[in-house]
Design an enzyme around this catalytic site. Structure first.
Site, short mmCIF file in Angstrom:
data_model
loop_
_atom_site.label_atom_id
_atom_site.label_comp_id
_atom_site.label_asym_id
_atom_site.label_seq_id
_atom_site.Cartn_x
_atom_site.Cartn_y
_atom_site.Cartn_z
CG HIS A 246 33.85 22.55 6.72
ND1 HIS A 246 34.19 23.88 6.67
CD2 HIS A 246 33.97 22.18 8.02
CE1 HIS A 246 34.51 24.28 7.90
NE2 HIS A 246 34.38 23.27 8.73
CG ASP A 247 31.42 21.26 10.04
OD1 ASP A 247 31.49 20.11 9.58
OD2 ASP A 247 32.21 21.71 10.89
CE LYS A 250 29.86 20.11 13.09
NZ LYS A 250 30.96 20.86 13.73
CG HIS A 275 28.56 16.96 10.34
ND1 HIS A 275 29.33 16.16 11.14
CD2 HIS A 275 29.44 17.71 9.63
CE1 HIS A 275 30.61 16.43 10.94
NE2 HIS A 275 30.71 17.36 10.02
CG HIS A 301 34.54 17.99 6.25
ND1 HIS A 301 33.24 17.73 5.95
CD2 HIS A 301 34.54 18.39 7.55
CE1 HIS A 301 32.48 17.97 6.99
NE2 HIS A 301 33.25 18.36 7.99
CG HIS A 302 34.61 14.74 9.41
ND1 HIS A 302 35.42 15.21 10.42
CD2 HIS A 302 33.59 15.63 9.29
CE1 HIS A 302 34.89 16.33 10.92
NE2 HIS A 302 33.79 16.61 10.23
CG ASP A 330 37.31 21.28 9.97
OD1 ASP A 330 37.05 22.35 10.56
OD2 ASP A 330 36.59 20.27 10.06
FE LIG Z 1 32.66 18.51 10.01
FE LIG Z 2 34.84 22.90 10.89
#
Ligand SMILES: [Fe+2]
Ligand SMILES: [Fe+2]
Length: 407
Positions: A246-247, A250, A275, A301-302, A330
């Site tokens: 998911h990240d 980054k 990200h 996911h955000h 998360d």
């Molecule tokens: Fe994230």
């Molecule tokens: Fe996370």
């Protein structure tokens, strides 16, 4: 026992059926079921060779299934290992790579190297008489394991296996061998893929304030919700393996922002929010389902259920399922885990925040499933608890035993 012509036809069908199974456990069970039917015997069991040991993998038994049902039988005859020696029947067949047709295990001539081990029979009151034991070989003629067929039945009576049974069993076990090898290779490849996914996700987390346990917990939480929502097992696994990434975006965020100890200013937050798009761009254009799923997770996911999230401000069911699932996992994990810059929030307080975000940040139905599974959630949290050394990931670089790493 089915007629010979029927048997040939049946063998062909069996070959096709075996070649289409992707999961090894399912395949072994199918092999045993087909062996029982083709040979007309009461039971069958299978051993595979693993690191020079014989591992008892699975069995089927008409008698035990009738007496106890399948579940209890399987729970009783769990997998076990035994040394590879000529003293056991399975070991003898594996080592010599040739079949054994034993009319009566209590009459094995004293001169033979192998003996029948009656432990299970004595314990559970079963009487094994005849055995037909075949080596299972791959295309290169290497032995992969052993297939044991137990107690041939004719007119409801236990009898011995005959020459025709031998012939059928030979063709059948060679089909089984090819199928086992193919399925094992497929499983190894799948495992290698997933291992790579996880390691790449850990690499991305290295620069972040998160720990590698964070991505494990998020994966398990997301799968837990999917499971409670009764998604099929394939979808649950896809979500499980997509969640760690998911990240991944980054990787593209500057250290000064990613590792800033205090809160971000609006300009920095804007950069940080990129990200999700960076992650999706890294993962796009793949043909692999789990990577495509990861792309959606990274991008969505955000997003928030009420349309106030980012990057697309999607609302409600317009947010992909996997994005909604991972959002819950998360956020809950971020709230309940310790960070270098913050203490762990008490569970009750975290749950209060989660509940208050029902229908605003989170999908209400998914959140209810999550909150209704707190016993499982706690189990996952405890299993993958962060240890102090997890936070300072680069602390010991330079002091490790490189020879150990080289192995
Ligand atoms: Fe994230
Ligand atoms: Fe996370």
């Amino acid at each position: 026992m089915i007629e010979k012509n029927e048997s040939v036809k049946r063998l062909l069908q069996v070959g096709i059926a075996l070649s289409s199974v992707e999961n090894l456990d399912t395949l072994l069970d199918l092999i045993l079921k087909e062996a029982q039917e083709l040979m007309g015997c009461d039971g069958a069991s299978i051993f595979l060779l693993e690191n020079d040991k014989l591992v008892f993998k699975a069995m089927r038994s008409g008698t035990y299934f009738k007496m106890w049902g399948e579940d209890k039988t399987r729970a009783t005859f769990k997998t076990f290992e035994m040394p590879l020696t000529k003293n056991s029947i399975a070991g003898y067949v594996a080592i010599t790579a040739s079949a054994l047709n034993i009319p009566d295990v209590s009459q094995i001539p004293a001169g033979e190297q192998y003996r029948y081990d009656p432990t299970f029979d004595e314990k559970y009151g079963y009487r094994t008489v005849s055995l037909l034991v075949m080596p299972i070989k791959n295309k290169k003629n290497q032995v992969l394991g052993v297939l044991e067929m137990i107690n041939a039945i004719e007119n409801d009576k236990v009898t011995k296996f005959n020459g025709e049974d031998m012939e059928i069993a030979e063709s059948f076990s060679s089909q089984a061998g090819v199928a086992i090898q193919n399925t094992s290779l497929t499983e190894q490849l799948r495992e290698a893929n997933f291992d790579t996914i996880f390691r790449l996700s850990v690499a991305a987390e290295y620069r972040d304030k998160e720990t590698s346990n964070h991505i494990k917990r998020v994966s398990y939480y997301a799968r837990l919700i999917a499971d409670k929502l009764r998604y099929c097992s394939e979808d649950c696994s896809l979500i499980f393996w997509a969640a760690p990434m998911h990240d991944i975006g980054k990787l593209g965020i500057p250290d000064a922002i990613l590792q800033k100890p205090g809160p971000l200013d609006p300009e920095e937050r804007k950069i940080m929010e990129k990200h999700s798009v960076i992650g999706a761009k890294v993962l796009k254009d793949s043909k692999v389902p789990v990577i495509l799923k990861s792309k959606v997770v990274a991008l969505a996911h955000h997003e928030k259920y009420d349309g106030t999230g980012y990057p697309m401000k999607l609302k409600g069911n317009a947010i992909p399922v996997e994005g909604r699932l991972v959002a819950i996992a998360d956020v809950f994990d971020a709230l309940t885990s310790k960070r270098v810059y913050k203490a762990q929030m008490p569970e009750e307080q975290a749950l209060k925040i989660m509940r208050e975000s029902r229908g605003t940040h989170f999908d209400p139905e998914m959140l209810d499933c999550f909150l209704g599974s707190m016993a499982d959630v706690r189990e996952i949290r405890d299993k993958f608890e962060d240890k102090p050394e997890d936070f300072d990931k680069l602390k010991d670089v330079g002091s490790e035993d490189l020879n150990e790493l080289l192995k």
